[in-house]
Design a protein around this motif. Structure first.
Motif, short mmCIF file in Angstrom:
data_model
loop_
_atom_site.label_atom_id
_atom_site.label_comp_id
_atom_site.label_asym_id
_atom_site.label_seq_id
_atom_site.Cartn_x
_atom_site.Cartn_y
_atom_site.Cartn_z
N PHE A 1 -9.31 10.20 -3.93
CA PHE A 1 -8.86 11.14 -4.86
C PHE A 1 -8.33 10.37 -6.11
O PHE A 1 -8.48 11.03 -7.25
N GLN A 2 -7.69 9.20 -5.87
CA GLN A 2 -7.15 8.61 -7.12
C GLN A 2 -8.59 8.12 -7.79
O GLN A 2 -8.12 8.13 -9.21
N ALA A 3 -9.25 7.39 -7.35
CA ALA A 3 -10.52 6.94 -8.14
C ALA A 3 -11.10 8.20 -9.01
O ALA A 3 -11.72 7.82 -10.16
N GLU A 4 -11.05 9.43 -8.53
CA GLU A 4 -11.67 10.42 -8.95
C GLU A 4 -10.71 11.09 -10.10
O GLU A 4 -11.01 12.07 -10.82
N ARG A 5 -9.83 10.53 -10.22
CA ARG A 5 -8.68 10.98 -11.15
C ARG A 5 -8.00 12.29 -10.85
O ARG A 5 -7.51 13.05 -11.74
N ILE A 6 -8.14 12.68 -9.40
CA ILE A 6 -7.61 13.99 -9.13
C ILE A 6 -6.15 13.72 -8.83
O ILE A 6 -5.26 14.81 -9.08
N VAL A 7 -5.67 12.67 -8.67
CA VAL A 7 -4.10 12.49 -8.67
C VAL A 7 -3.80 11.26 -9.54
O VAL A 7 -4.83 10.57 -9.85
N GLU A 8 -2.67 11.27 -9.91
CA GLU A 8 -2.11 10.28 -10.96
C GLU A 8 -1.31 9.22 -10.26
O GLU A 8 -0.77 8.23 -10.76
N THR A 9 -1.53 9.02 -8.86
CA THR A 9 -0.65 8.03 -7.83
C THR A 9 -1.20 6.53 -8.35
O THR A 9 -2.41 6.52 -8.47
N GLU A 10 -0.27 5.83 -8.55
CA GLU A 10 -0.58 4.44 -8.55
C GLU A 10 -0.63 3.79 -7.17
O GLU A 10 0.46 3.79 -6.25
N ILE A 11 -1.76 3.35 -6.76
CA ILE A 11 -1.95 2.75 -5.33
C ILE A 11 -1.88 1.20 -5.67
O ILE A 11 -2.49 0.77 -6.52
N ILE A 12 -0.75 0.64 -4.83
CA ILE A 12 -0.88 -0.66 -4.83
C ILE A 12 -1.46 -1.30 -3.56
O ILE A 12 -0.75 -1.28 -2.56
N PRO A 13 -2.65 -2.19 -3.58
CA PRO A 13 -3.21 -2.84 -2.43
C PRO A 13 -2.59 -3.89 -2.09
O PRO A 13 -2.51 -4.91 -3.14
N VAL A 14 -2.02 -4.18 -1.02
CA VAL A 14 -1.24 -5.31 -0.79
C VAL A 14 -2.04 -6.18 0.13
O VAL A 14 -2.75 -5.89 0.69
N GLU A 15 -1.46 -7.37 0.55
CA GLU A 15 -2.13 -8.11 1.34
C GLU A 15 -1.40 -8.10 2.74
O GLU A 15 -1.85 -8.88 3.88
N SER A 16 -0.57 -7.27 3.28
CA SER A 16 -0.11 -7.06 4.64
C SER A 16 0.88 -5.93 4.51
O SER A 16 1.27 -5.38 3.46
N GLU A 17 1.26 -5.25 5.80
CA GLU A 17 1.90 -4.32 5.77
C GLU A 17 3.65 -4.46 5.65
O GLU A 17 4.15 -3.62 5.00
N HIS A 18 3.74 -5.97 5.85
CA HIS A 18 5.13 -6.30 5.19
C HIS A 18 5.44 -6.18 4.03
O HIS A 18 6.44 -5.83 3.44
N SER A 19 4.18 -6.56 3.15
CA SER A 19 4.26 -6.42 1.66
C SER A 19 4.21 -4.85 1.24
O SER A 19 4.65 -4.50 0.36
N ALA A 20 3.51 -4.00 2.04
CA ALA A 20 3.30 -2.72 1.71
C ALA A 20 4.85 -2.08 1.76
O ALA A 20 5.03 -1.43 0.91
#
Lengths: 189, 410
Positions: free
Chosen positions: B68-87
């Protein structure tokens, strides 16, 4: 066909044959007819070629159970090499349907499913799809066969769900070839 | 006016209201997996930030949402992180900054977040986390279970269970508002694979309905508010820490009333009824099973079957697990003769988590009922209607054998 209760189908296949997709198309086709559904795979190790199981429930009333299907109304086998190792006809009664994608004869299949007393519906999906699509993709052919044998969904509903799902992925031309394969599966005796 | 005609008029009015709600909503009938349904709710909410780390069987949620985000349907900032602790750390930062923040996880991921979960609740940050509940290692197992969420039951998060795809979708929308109104983080839980990967019918609300229900997120205090600078997470020494925790406990207590209000509002837009717990044919039941998650649906069919045979059985389904509605549970069980609690988790060295809560609910009530404990479905082990039927029949016959408490085990 028992439509006062839920109609339950099990698909036996090998990972990569598109059984999960076929199960989902049956489910979506039933939804488009206003029915209630559940479609879920057996959550085993998913490696290409590994034996898989997918389940579909179709009902006129909401489905609340979440147990796996143990007593199906129809069984679909996409790969006949599974017949020796898996008891596909378990709990399948005489009046229920066993649909098998195979090039073998009835007599040969009977030996592989000795316990099943009902009628086996055999169809050479690999051959039909190879001729139309150019690849052995039995799942579209088998969809037509399922519609014919079980009547669980209408052929037109399968067509429209298939188009909706696959036209964006594989393009118009390939989709229509598959539609033809589904029709052939439906018409095949 | 004769009674009959009044009833009829009421009926007509009801039909009118019903159709007008339906027309306004234009609810869409669809079939989706639980993962896709939760992603759909996220799309409609259009959160500000979503820090993510993939893990089975949660990945379909963030995968679908990332599309959805790649298709610009949402404006959310997705932060891909390196672990769930970081998430979860990124969630804390983002939520403290004043952004509407969501994430999703399962199993080991939830366990790895554990330390930061306490920080999120201690800072009173209304983060929404979808959890596709799964077993914990060792041995390695990716399948559905409640072991992971039970491990996080004391982290100060609201926890709400979903029976099916519809509830998974609805609970995201209800849960977001509940979190933001109580300033507490929430886990919206569905059963890994059984719900997350099953295609089921659901009604999806219109985007407008969901957007207006969720409203705009306006936190009272947030880090990026330069007009009103505040500190988050200072030291709490022995002279203040204690009171912080008491306040946190009180905030949790307020969840009940807020949940009732929010689900009431949700009913007006969806016509779907949610209470603190669900009572299914339990009011006059002599034998009751208490259960949470997808197996509640399986148990309902067993209740129907046994009712047809004239057996007075019923079901109480857990929705809110944290905070736990002890009073309502006790009230729901008081007329029964016996209660069996079915847990999809263990608590090593003591009784299973849900069972312990129910015993706690009944403590001091003097109700004369027998309560027994069963464990099922660990590591994705199937639970069949016949297993649940046996529990009911054993209750009816006054039979309980400790060795048989592990349903469908070998």
């Amino acid at each position: 066909m028992k439509f006062n209760e839920t109609f339950e189908i099990i698909f036996f296949a090998r990972a990569g044959q598109g059984a999960k997709a076929a199960a989902e198309i049956i489910a979506q086709a039933a939804v488009s007819e206003g029915k209630f559904v559940q479609a879920f795979p057996f959550f085993g190790p998913e490696r290409s070629g590994a034996p898989t199981k997918s389940f579909v429930r179709v009902s006129e009333i909401p489905i609340s159970t979440h147990e796996p299907i143990a007593d199906p109304d129809a069984v679909v086998v996409l790969d006949d090499t599974l017949l020796g190792s898996v008891d596909v006809a378990e709990n399948l009664d005489m009046n229920e349907s066993l649909i098998i994608n195979t090039s073998k004869s009835h007599d040969e299949i009977k030996k592989s499913v000795p316990k099943f007393r009902g009628k086996a519906y055999l169809i050479d999906g690999n051959k039909i799809s190879s001729a139309i699509i150019g690849q052995p993709r039995p799942n579209s052919v088998i969809l037509g066969k399922i519609a014919n044998v079980t009547g669980v969904v209408k052929l037109e509903s399968i067509f429209s769900e298939f188009r909706k799902l696959f036209a964006p992925k594989i393009g118009e031309e390939e989709t229509e070839k598959n539609i033809e394969a589904i029709q052939k599966g439906y018409d095949a005796i | 006016m004769r009674n009959g005609s009044r009833e009829r008029i009421n009926f007509i009015i009801y039909i009118k209201i019903y159709t007008s709600v339906m027309n306004n909503n234009k609810t869409k009938n669809k079939a989706l997996t639980g993962g896709a349904a939760m992603a759909e709710a996220f799309r409609q909410i259009n959160p500000d930030v979503m820090p993510v780390y993939p893990i089975t069987p949660q990945t379909p949620i963030i995968e679908t949402f990332a599309k959805f985000q790649a298709e610009r349907i949402v404006e959310t900032e997705i932060i891909p992180v390196e672990s769930e602790h970081s998430a979860m750390s990124a969630c804390v930062g983002s939520s403290a900054a004043g952004a509407r923040t969501v994430t999703a996880t399962s199993s080991q991921g939830l366990a790895l977040m554990n330390e930061v979960l306490y920080i999120a609740s201690g800072l009173r940050l209304p983060i929404l986390m979808a959890v596709s509940a799964r077993a914990l290692s060792a041995p390695i197992n990716i399948h559905g279970e409640h072991g992971d969420v039970m491990g996080a039951r004391d982290t100060g998060w609201i926890q709400i269970f979903s029976e099916n795809v519809q509830e998974a979708y609805d609970n995201v929308i209800i849960g977001l508002k509940l979190a933001e109104k109580t300033m507490l983080p929430i886990m919206v839980i569905m059963d890994g694979f059984i719900t997350s990967h099953s295609v089921e019918n659901l009604e999806i609300l219109t985007d407008e309905k969901v957007k207006s229900f969720a409203g705009e997120y306006k936190p009272e205090k947030f880090l990026l508010n330069l007009e009103d600078p505040v500190t988050f997470g200072p030291v709490g020494l022995p002279n203040s820490y204690f009171e912080f925790k008491i306040d946190q406990g009180k905030a949790m207590e307020r969840v009940f009333d807020m949940y009732k209000k929010i689900t009431g509002d949700f009913h007006t837009i969806s016509l779907r009824n949610y209470d603190l717990l669900e009572k299914y044919k339990s009011d006059d039941a002599e034998q009751i099973i208490v259960i949470a998650g997808s197996a509640a649906g399986t148990a309902k069919e067993v209740v129907d079957k046994l009712r047809n045979e004239g057996k007075k059985v019923g079901l109480v389904k857990i929705k809110l697990f944290r905070p736990f509605p002890h009073k309502e549970i006790a009230e729901a069980l008081k007329n029964s003769k016996s209660v069996a609690v079915l847990d999809r988790a263990m608590s090593f060295g003591t009784t299973p988590p849900l069972y312990s809560e129910i015993v706690n609910s009944l403590h001091g009530t003097y109700y004369e009922l027998l309560i027994t404990s069963y464990v099922y479905g660990l590591g994705g082990r199937d639970i069949f209607q016949k297993n649940i039927e046996k529990v009911f029949n054993d209750m009816i016959n006054g039979r309980y054998i400790e060795e048989e408490k592990y349903l469908n085990s070998k």
